[in-house]
Design an enzyme around this catalytic site. Structure first.
Site: not given
Length: 209
Positions: A13, A88, A123, A156, A167
């Site tokens: 996104k 969300r 990532r 992260r 998640r």
């Protein structure tokens, strides 16, 4: 053009929002960024959010919606915007509607959980300016160094494999129902992951036009 990008964590996104913002000439409104900005600028809503965050609590919906409404009232949003990271939940979507915020297109990025798990392990984010990279898909020019500010790139905590699984479970339970919510309003546009950032961008722009 008022857009929402929906999709699981790691669906791309943020990357697509940046490309679309440049292509369409409208700002990307990322919840995380505006929360940090509101806190930094000391706005009343920002200070309220900080109180919750300092105590380790989730920022309640009404505070999030308040910060978004403040941000969308700024002049750079007059021609449209892209919302990334909100709503969300159905409750947030209903609160946005109640605040008079409507959308022309809700683009849902369709990516399998397996692809996301593989993707998120690669990532990296700049610990200084927050720019994001991927060791395969969007590598920095110099390994471990941010192209934008020269800061150090880090993994992260929420990109760790166990966290990613959790998640995804939360996304399927709380956020995925938004697809039906916006489908019922006639503004949902699902876009399959095309395997590359560029091809997926083209597919999104095709549905927007």
């Amino acid at each position: 053009m008022k857009l929402i990008l929906l999709g699981a964590p790691g669906a791309g996104k943020g990357t697509q929002a940046a490309i679309l913002a440049a292509e369409l000439g409208i700002p990307t409104i990322s919840t995380g960024n505006i929360l940090r900005a509101a806190i930094k600028n000391g706005t009343p809503t920002g200070m309220k959010a900080k109180t919750y965050m300092d105590e380790g609590h989730l920022v309640p919906d009404e505070v999030i919606i308040g910060i978004i409404t403040e941000r969308l009232a700024e002049s750079d949003c007059a021609k449209g915007y892209i919302l990334d990271g909100v709503p969300r939940t159905i409750a947030q979507a209903e609160a946005l509607e109640a605040a008079g915020i409507r959308f022309d297109h809700v683009v849902s990025l369709e990516v399998s959980d397996e692809t996301i798990e593989e993707r998120m392990s690669g990532r990296r984010v700049c610990e200084h300016c927050g720019a994001s990279y991927h060791i395969k898909a969007v590598p920095p020019r110099t390994e471990g160094v941010c192209d934008v500010c020269g800061g150090k790139l880090v993994t992260r905590k929420d990109d760790a494999p166990e966290t990613v699984k959790n998640r995804l479970a939360v996304y399927h339970r709380e956020t995925e129902p938004l697809k039906d919510f916006y489908k019922s309003r006639g503004v949902l546009y699902p876009v399959e992951d095309m395997g590359s950032v560029e091809a997926t961008s083209k597919a999104i722009l095709a549905v927007l036009k």
